[in-house]
Design an enzyme around this catalytic site. Structure first.
Site, short mmCIF file in Angstrom:
data_model
loop_
_atom_site.label_atom_id
_atom_site.label_comp_id
_atom_site.label_asym_id
_atom_site.label_seq_id
_atom_site.Cartn_x
_atom_site.Cartn_y
_atom_site.Cartn_z
N LYS A 1 0.83 -1.20 0.00
CA LYS A 1 0.00 0.00 0.00
C LYS A 1 0.86 1.26 0.00
O LYS A 1 0.60 2.22 -0.73
CB LYS A 1 -0.93 -0.02 1.21
CG LYS A 1 -2.03 -1.07 1.10
CD LYS A 1 -2.66 -1.41 2.43
CE LYS A 1 -3.64 -2.58 2.25
NZ LYS A 1 -4.11 -3.15 3.50
N GLN B 1 -5.22 -2.28 9.53
CA GLN B 1 -4.83 -3.53 8.88
C GLN B 1 -5.29 -4.72 9.72
O GLN B 1 -4.96 -4.81 10.90
CB GLN B 1 -3.30 -3.56 8.71
CG GLN B 1 -2.78 -4.74 7.92
CD GLN B 1 -3.19 -4.69 6.45
OE1 GLN B 1 -3.12 -3.66 5.81
NE2 GLN B 1 -3.62 -5.82 5.92
N ASP C 1 -11.61 1.16 3.62
CA ASP C 1 -11.80 -0.30 3.55
C ASP C 1 -13.27 -0.66 3.37
O ASP C 1 -13.60 -1.81 3.09
CB ASP C 1 -11.27 -0.96 4.83
CG ASP C 1 -10.01 -1.80 4.57
OD1 ASP C 1 -9.67 -1.99 3.39
OD2 ASP C 1 -9.39 -2.24 5.55
#
Length: 278
Positions: free
Chosen positions: A48, A92, A115
């Protein structure tokens, strides 16, 4: 059989994204929060970071120790929610078991939830409203669109019902007028169901789980899984034996994986636009 080449589609989306970003008068800001030292998580965070830097985003990687309290984590998320230079926030996954993943995800502002995992954004997705969508399902839909594979009226079978892939992808498919069957570990006669799929999507994390006898002739097969075996990476589909039966199939690696990361970057831009509009 034709390959659904995620790397090729990623490059096209990246080029379009760069043109859009050039019109904005400041770098877009993405923050990734990581708890603990999970090796796979560290690899994903680096991917990322690499793409964010390629696009000129401001990237911040905030690391907490394994034993961080939920309170301290929520305070940090709240501070980022109120930072005007932060457009997107993600935590994460997975996170340690003493932390409530749902509480942590829902602490992120829905406007910055790149997300797409907050209850608000998931609810909007189910209702067919514009919202930030989880990156992997969004990547699957973009891949199909690029190759002009229309899902309308097709029988889509999804194996795996996770919040990250299976459930949101089912909603996206339904919103695009597909007929969807969502299978999971307790589904009976799985092979009988998968064989009837026009489009088969597999996201269970079990190497070579889908075998040749589970796939119908001419099906489109999307392999979301990735596992590391002694002789390299492989997906949830037994590619060597299944590919001869398909009209289209994603390779592993190089299929859905590249799409997931570029969709995150697209979500950061969408999050910025949403916040400017609100």
């Amino acid at each position: 059989m034709k390959l659904l080449d995620g790397k090729k589609v990623k490059e096209k989306i990246l080029n379009d994204l760069k043109k859009e970003i050039e019109k904005i008068d400041r770098p877009l800001g993405l923050v990734v929060i990581q708890v603990g030292e999970d090796p796979a998580s560290s690899v994903y965070v680096r991917q990322k970071e690499k793409m964010a830097e390629l696009l000129g985003y401001t990237f911040r990687h905030i690391k907490f120790p394994e034993d961080v309290t939920e309170k301290d984590l929520l305070i940090e998320i709240n501070n980022l929610n109120n930072d005007d230079l932060v457009d997107g926030i993600l935590v994460q996954m997975p996170i340690p078991k003493h932390l409530n993943a749902k509480v942590v995800q829902n602490a992120i502002s829905p406007y910055k939830d790149v997300d797409g995992l907050t209850d608000i954004n998931m609810g909007k997705l189910v209702h067919g409203e514009d919202t930030l969508v989880p990156c992997t399902p969004k990547g699957v839909m973009s891949l199909l669109k690029y190759y002009k594979i229309d899902v309308e009226g097709k029988h889509v079978v999804i194996v795996g019902r996770s919040d990250l892939v299976g459930k949101p992808l089912a909603s996206l498919m339904i919103n695009n007028h597909a007929t969807v069957t969502l299978c999971h570990s307790r589904s009976r006669d799985l092979a009988k169901i998968t064989k009837k799929a026009d489009i088969l999507v597999v996201a269970v994390g079990k190497p070579k789980f889908i075998t040749e006898d589970m796939v119908g002739d001419g099906a489109v097969v999307i392999d979301v899984g990735i596992s590391r075996l002694e002789n390299g990476l492989c997906g949830d589909v037994d590619y060597d034996n299944v590919s001869s039966k398909c009209s289209y199939i994603t390779p592993v690696p190089g299929g859905v994986g590249p799409m997931t990361v570029v969709m995150l970057m697209l979500n950061v831009l969408e999050a910025y636009k949403n916040q400017m509009g609100n």
